[in-house]
Scaffold this motif. Structure first.
Motif, mmCIF file in Angstrom:
data_model
loop_
_atom_site.group_PDB
_atom_site.id
_atom_site.type_symbol
_atom_site.label_atom_id
_atom_site.label_comp_id
_atom_site.label_asym_id
_atom_site.label_seq_id
_atom_site.Cartn_x
_atom_site.Cartn_y
_atom_site.Cartn_z
ATOM 1 N N CYS A 209 -25.849 11.438 -34.556
ATOM 2 C CA CYS A 209 -27.070 11.177 -35.305
ATOM 3 C C CYS A 209 -26.678 11.030 -36.786
ATOM 4 O O CYS A 209 -26.012 11.902 -37.336
ATOM 5 C CB CYS A 209 -28.037 12.344 -35.124
ATOM 6 S SG CYS A 209 -29.453 12.251 -36.251
ATOM 7 N N CYS B 264 -28.378 14.189 -38.997
ATOM 8 C CA CYS B 264 -27.981 15.597 -38.898
ATOM 9 C C CYS B 264 -26.596 15.773 -38.271
ATOM 10 O O CYS B 264 -26.132 16.899 -38.120
ATOM 11 C CB CYS B 264 -29.015 16.385 -38.098
ATOM 12 S SG CYS B 264 -29.005 16.009 -36.343
ATOM 13 N N CYS C 71 -33.053 16.825 -34.791
ATOM 14 C CA CYS C 71 -33.825 16.693 -36.036
ATOM 15 C C CYS C 71 -35.077 15.828 -35.861
ATOM 16 O O CYS C 71 -35.839 15.653 -36.810
ATOM 17 C CB CYS C 71 -32.943 16.134 -37.155
ATOM 18 S SG CYS C 71 -32.484 14.409 -36.933
HETATM 19 ZN ZN LIG Z 1 -30.474 14.302 -35.845
#
Ligand SMILES: [Zn+2]
Length: 147
Positions: free
Chosen positions: A110, A113, A136
């Motif tokens: 990701c 995050c 997240c």
């Molecule tokens: Zn994330």
């Protein structure tokens, strides 16, 4: 690398095909309870002045309960050569009309995050897919990597 799921194969036929044509360097077929597990390593002379051989490793796992074989092949050859080898390896599946599908996976982070995810790639989908991060809850795009 290419991975496939083969539905309801004749596992003995598949393993004997791999033993006969794709195991000139190494072969091991083992059984753990009901599960069959096999590794084949093959060396193919390369028609390329820069390299002598293409190494090909094929791994098969078969669980008779699900009646599916997981087959993964990895070669040191080009993508085009690997595609051609995949057709040869899947010969019994094509000849006997066993259904099979690609089962490739990709690992992506990701971008917000840095949580890491492993995705199964569905080659019937478009090149880029938007997913929601479970960590997240923000969206990011997963890029198709199969050619
Ligand atoms: Zn994330």
């Amino acid at each position: 690398m290419r991975s496939y799921i083969i539905e309801e194969p004749d596992i003995d036929l598949l393993l004997s095909h791999l033993s006969k044509y794709f195991s000139n360097t190494f072969k091991r077929i083992s059984r753990y309870e009901l599960i069959r597990f096999a590794v084949f390593i093959h060396r193919i002379p390369a028609k390329d002045p820069n390299t002598d051989f293409i190494n090909l490793t094929t791994v098969v796992e078969y669980n008779p309960v699900g009646r599916e074989a997981y087959l993964t092949l990895e070669s040191s050859g080009t993508e085009a050569k690997e595609a051609k080898l995949a057709v040869e390896i899947l010969g019994p599946a094509n000849n006997n009309q066993w259904n099979y599908r690609r089962n490739d996976r990709t690992i992506q982070d990701c971008p917000h995050c840095k949580a890491t995810y492993v995705y199964r790639i569905d080659i019937s989908q478009q090149n880029v897919t938007t997913v929601v991060c479970h960590n997240c809850a923000r969206e990011f795009q997963v890029t198709q990597i199969i050619k």
